[in-house]
Design a protein around this motif. Structure first.
Motif, PDB file in Angstrom:
ATOM      1  N   PHE A  33      12.929  73.680  74.117  1.00 37.39           N
ATOM      2  CA  PHE A  33      12.256  72.379  74.186  1.00 37.39           C
ATOM      3  C   PHE A  33      10.756  72.541  74.016  1.00 37.39           C
ATOM      4  O   PHE A  33      10.130  73.394  74.649  1.00 37.39           O
ATOM      5  CB  PHE A  33      12.557  71.717  75.533  1.00 37.39           C
ATOM      6  CG  PHE A  33      11.697  70.525  75.855  1.00 37.39           C
ATOM      7  CD1 PHE A  33      11.744  69.382  75.076  1.00 37.39           C
ATOM      8  CD2 PHE A  33      10.843  70.541  76.959  1.00 37.39           C
ATOM      9  CE1 PHE A  33      10.960  68.282  75.375  1.00 37.39           C
ATOM     10  CE2 PHE A  33      10.058  69.443  77.277  1.00 37.39           C
ATOM     11  CZ  PHE A  33      10.114  68.308  76.476  1.00 37.39           C
ATOM     12  N   ASP A  34      10.164  71.708  73.164  1.00 40.09           N
ATOM     13  CA  ASP A  34       8.713  71.672  72.971  1.00 40.09           C
ATOM     14  C   ASP A  34       8.206  70.327  73.459  1.00 40.09           C
ATOM     15  O   ASP A  34       8.491  69.287  72.855  1.00 40.09           O
ATOM     16  CB  ASP A  34       8.365  71.868  71.492  1.00 40.09           C
ATOM     17  CG  ASP A  34       6.867  71.757  71.230  1.00 40.09           C
ATOM     18  OD1 ASP A  34       6.083  71.895  72.191  1.00 40.09           O
ATOM     19  OD2 ASP A  34       6.486  71.530  70.061  1.00 40.09           O
ATOM     20  N   ASN A  60      10.051  80.933  74.764  1.00 37.11           N
ATOM     21  CA  ASN A  60      10.399  81.660  75.985  1.00 37.11           C
ATOM     22  C   ASN A  60       9.993  80.897  77.243  1.00 37.11           C
ATOM     23  O   ASN A  60      10.046  81.433  78.335  1.00 37.11           O
ATOM     24  CB  ASN A  60       9.772  83.061  75.992  1.00 37.11           C
ATOM     25  CG  ASN A  60       8.257  83.037  75.840  1.00 37.11           C
ATOM     26  OD1 ASN A  60       7.631  81.980  75.936  1.00 37.11           O
ATOM     27  ND2 ASN A  60       7.664  84.196  75.594  1.00 37.11           N
ATOM     28  N   ALA A  61       9.586  79.632  77.102  1.00 37.98           N
ATOM     29  CA  ALA A  61       9.154  78.825  78.242  1.00 37.98           C
ATOM     30  C   ALA A  61      10.346  78.058  78.801  1.00 37.98           C
ATOM     31  O   ALA A  61      11.007  77.298  78.087  1.00 37.98           O
ATOM     32  CB  ALA A  61       8.047  77.862  77.827  1.00 37.98           C
ATOM     33  N   ARG A  62      10.576  78.246  80.099  1.00 32.76           N
ATOM     34  CA  ARG A  62      11.721  77.608  80.738  1.00 32.76           C
ATOM     35  C   ARG A  62      11.492  77.552  82.236  1.00 32.76           C
ATOM     36  O   ARG A  62      10.622  78.249  82.779  1.00 32.76           O
ATOM     37  CB  ARG A  62      13.012  78.375  80.431  1.00 32.76           C
ATOM     38  CG  ARG A  62      13.021  79.796  80.980  1.00 32.76           C
ATOM     39  CD  ARG A  62      14.021  80.666  80.251  1.00 32.76           C
ATOM     40  NE  ARG A  62      14.158  81.998  80.842  1.00 32.76           N
ATOM     41  CZ  ARG A  62      13.329  83.003  80.621  1.00 32.76           C
ATOM     42  NH1 ARG A  62      12.272  82.833  79.845  1.00 32.76           N
ATOM     43  NH2 ARG A  62      13.529  84.179  81.191  1.00 32.76           N
ATOM     44  N   TYR A  73      12.635  69.142  66.274  1.00 36.32           N
ATOM     45  CA  TYR A  73      13.829  69.912  65.922  1.00 36.32           C
ATOM     46  C   TYR A  73      14.885  69.770  67.037  1.00 36.32           C
ATOM     47  O   TYR A  73      14.701  69.043  68.018  1.00 36.32           O
ATOM     48  CB  TYR A  73      13.442  71.375  65.711  1.00 36.32           C
ATOM     49  CG  TYR A  73      12.681  71.986  66.878  1.00 36.32           C
ATOM     50  CD1 TYR A  73      13.350  72.475  67.995  1.00 36.32           C
ATOM     51  CD2 TYR A  73      11.290  72.055  66.879  1.00 36.32           C
ATOM     52  CE1 TYR A  73      12.677  73.004  69.074  1.00 36.32           C
ATOM     53  CE2 TYR A  73      10.604  72.582  67.964  1.00 36.32           C
ATOM     54  CZ  TYR A  73      11.299  73.060  69.057  1.00 36.32           C
ATOM     55  OH  TYR A  73      10.614  73.578  70.124  1.00 36.32           O
ATOM     56  N   TYR A  74      15.994  70.477  66.901  1.00 38.88           N
ATOM     57  CA  TYR A  74      17.067  70.488  67.896  1.00 38.88           C
ATOM     58  C   TYR A  74      16.561  71.191  69.161  1.00 38.88           C
ATOM     59  O   TYR A  74      16.162  72.344  69.109  1.00 38.88           O
ATOM     60  CB  TYR A  74      18.267  71.251  67.318  1.00 38.88           C
ATOM     61  CG  TYR A  74      19.531  71.248  68.146  1.00 38.88           C
ATOM     62  CD1 TYR A  74      19.535  71.594  69.506  1.00 38.88           C
ATOM     63  CD2 TYR A  74      20.758  70.946  67.564  1.00 38.88           C
ATOM     64  CE1 TYR A  74      20.692  71.616  70.244  1.00 38.88           C
ATOM     65  CE2 TYR A  74      21.933  70.972  68.297  1.00 38.88           C
ATOM     66  CZ  TYR A  74      21.899  71.309  69.634  1.00 38.88           C
ATOM     67  OH  TYR A  74      23.060  71.337  70.361  1.00 38.88           O
ATOM     68  N   TRP A  75      16.581  70.494  70.317  1.00 39.65           N
ATOM     69  CA  TRP A  75      16.236  71.149  71.574  1.00 39.65           C
ATOM     70  C   TRP A  75      17.109  70.656  72.723  1.00 39.65           C
ATOM     71  O   TRP A  75      17.712  69.590  72.676  1.00 39.65           O
ATOM     72  CB  TRP A  75      14.760  71.020  71.921  1.00 39.65           C
ATOM     73  CG  TRP A  75      14.069  69.695  71.745  1.00 39.65           C
ATOM     74  CD1 TRP A  75      13.193  69.374  70.753  1.00 39.65           C
ATOM     75  CD2 TRP A  75      14.140  68.526  72.587  1.00 39.65           C
ATOM     76  NE1 TRP A  75      12.717  68.090  70.923  1.00 39.65           N
ATOM     77  CE2 TRP A  75      13.272  67.548  72.043  1.00 39.65           C
ATOM     78  CE3 TRP A  75      14.829  68.216  73.760  1.00 39.65           C
ATOM     79  CZ2 TRP A  75      13.110  66.285  72.607  1.00 39.65           C
ATOM     80  CZ3 TRP A  75      14.668  66.963  74.335  1.00 39.65           C
ATOM     81  CH2 TRP A  75      13.815  66.018  73.755  1.00 39.65           C
ATOM     82  N   HIS A  76      17.144  71.480  73.749  1.00 37.29           N
ATOM     83  CA  HIS A  76      17.872  71.226  74.988  1.00 37.29           C
ATOM     84  C   HIS A  76      16.836  70.937  76.070  1.00 37.29           C
ATOM     85  O   HIS A  76      15.939  71.750  76.303  1.00 37.29           O
ATOM     86  CB  HIS A  76      18.689  72.480  75.328  1.00 37.29           C
ATOM     87  CG  HIS A  76      19.282  72.510  76.702  1.00 37.29           C
ATOM     88  ND1 HIS A  76      20.627  72.334  76.936  1.00 37.29           N
ATOM     89  CD2 HIS A  76      18.729  72.743  77.913  1.00 37.29           C
ATOM     90  CE1 HIS A  76      20.859  72.449  78.242  1.00 37.29           C
ATOM     91  NE2 HIS A  76      19.722  72.695  78.852  1.00 37.29           N
ATOM     92  N   PRO A 127       5.559  75.243  75.964  1.00 36.94           N
ATOM     93  CA  PRO A 127       4.949  75.457  74.645  1.00 36.94           C
ATOM     94  C   PRO A 127       5.843  76.251  73.695  1.00 36.94           C
ATOM     95  O   PRO A 127       5.397  77.227  73.061  1.00 36.94           O
ATOM     96  CB  PRO A 127       3.671  76.228  75.002  1.00 36.94           C
ATOM     97  CG  PRO A 127       4.061  77.023  76.205  1.00 36.94           C
ATOM     98  CD  PRO A 127       5.011  76.152  76.986  1.00 36.94           C
ATOM     99  N   ASN A 128       7.097  75.846  73.575  1.00 35.14           N
ATOM    100  CA  ASN A 128       7.999  76.489  72.611  1.00 35.14           C
ATOM    101  C   ASN A 128       7.723  75.932  71.220  1.00 35.14           C
ATOM    102  O   ASN A 128       7.163  74.846  71.074  1.00 35.14           O
ATOM    103  CB  ASN A 128       9.450  76.262  73.048  1.00 35.14           C
ATOM    104  CG  ASN A 128       9.729  76.840  74.429  1.00 35.14           C
ATOM    105  OD1 ASN A 128       9.440  78.005  74.693  1.00 35.14           O
ATOM    106  ND2 ASN A 128      10.282  76.023  75.320  1.00 35.14           N
ATOM    107  N   THR A 129       8.126  76.656  70.196  1.00 31.48           N
ATOM    108  CA  THR A 129       7.681  76.296  68.851  1.00 31.48           C
ATOM    109  C   THR A 129       8.794  75.943  67.876  1.00 31.48           C
ATOM    110  O   THR A 129       8.532  75.316  66.850  1.00 31.48           O
ATOM    111  CB  THR A 129       6.851  77.443  68.252  1.00 31.48           C
ATOM    112  OG1 THR A 129       7.626  78.645  68.253  1.00 31.48           O
ATOM    113  CG2 THR A 129       5.570  77.664  69.062  1.00 31.48           C
TER     114      THR A 129
END
Length: 288
Positions: free
Chosen positions: A221-222, A93-95, A123-126, A85-87
């Motif tokens: 990542f969301d 902080n979720a990983r 958006y940009y995520w890994h 649940p990242n925004t």
């Protein structure tokens, strides 16, 4: 039988303690010792828990009367995905992190990485990788820098886009690389979406394997992830029907079904001990 010992791998591996906590779907391996000699071959066993119901033919009986009991059981159907649940790119902080038995996760030869994904952040995520931001000499990663997913090793120019995710819906993605022919194939829901000749020479890294963000920066990542399997073989060369669940075999490096439902660890059900430590993720009943 008697004198049974349980291991977490078909060969080598570790002997499981009697207090070892097993999870539904986990694969373990058994030997038997007869006359002081332990069997060389190991029997593969998939753990399956039963939800037992005992039914009586009568609920009230008199002294001397008998009652019939019947027992029925169904395997448990715990079915969860792992929610991140990242925004935003730099807000989260979720990983999930694997810090042990890392060498095989360098995927320096043939490999297949497959998973179910429900991408929600645009958006940009890994998504995942074994690298750190700013060190372009080692490791690999899967990310979404703009509109498309990218596979990268030592970054630009050693990266390329291969697929635009469908936000807000589940889809199966398989990334398969044949080292001998330098053929990189990507499949979406079992259909090949790209096949390219790429000389992918991944340099091993000393970094943890991380899902949900990139070490050394944000890129959070969301979305949700389910049924992740990483293998040291190129599994797919043509269209196929993706399974809802995967089976571990000798080519499986790590495998996660995220069906624990609670707790701070996701078990590597391949038996290779590459468990994930979870930070601020959620188990979710939204599944493929």
């Amino acid at each position: 039988g008697n004198n049974i010992q349980w291991y977490n791998a078909a060969t080598g591996g570790n002997l499981l303690a009697p207090t070892e906590i097993l999870v539904d779907g986990q694969v373990v391996y058994a030997t038997q010792t007869v006359n002081g000699s332990e069997s060389e071959d190991r029997l593969e066993v998939t753990v399956s828990f039963l939800d037992i119901t005992i039914t009586a033919s009568a609920t009230e009986v008199s002294l001397g009367e008998s009652v019939d009991l019947s027992v029925s059981g169904n395997t448990t159907e715990n079915n969860y995905s792992l929610d991140f649940p990242n925004t935003a790119q730099y807000s989260g902080n979720a990983r999930a992190v694997c810090s042990s038995n890392l060498a095989d996760l360098n995927i320096t030869g043939d490999f297949t990485i497959e998973f179910y994904i429900k991408a929600e952040g645009s958006y940009y995520w890994h998504l995942m990788g074994k690298n750190t931001f700013g060190n372009n000499s080692q490791g690999w990663l899967i990310k979404k820098p703009s509109t498309n997913l990218s596979f990268a090793w030592t970054y630009n120019p050693n990266e390329f886009n291969f697929y635009q995710p469908n936000f807000g819906q589940w889809e199966h993605i398989a990334i398969s690389f044949d080292d001998a022919s330098n053929t990189f194939r990507v499949f979406q829901d079992g259909l090949m979406v790209t096949s390219q000749v790429r000389d992918i020479n991944i340099n091993p890294s000393n970094y943890d394997f991380v899902i949900g963000h990139e070490l050394g920066t944000g890129n959070w990542f969301d979305g949700k992830l389910d049924n992740l399997r990483i293998s040291n073989v190129s599994r797919y060369t043509s269209n196929f029907n993706p399974s809802q669940t995967f089976t571990a075999d000798a080519s499986t490096i790590a495998m996660f079904d995220f069906n624990e439902g609670s707790g701070s660890q996701a078990q590597d059900i391949s038996g290779n001990g590459r468990n994930l430590t979870l930070y601020n993720t959620n188990y979710n009943t939204d599944v493929p």
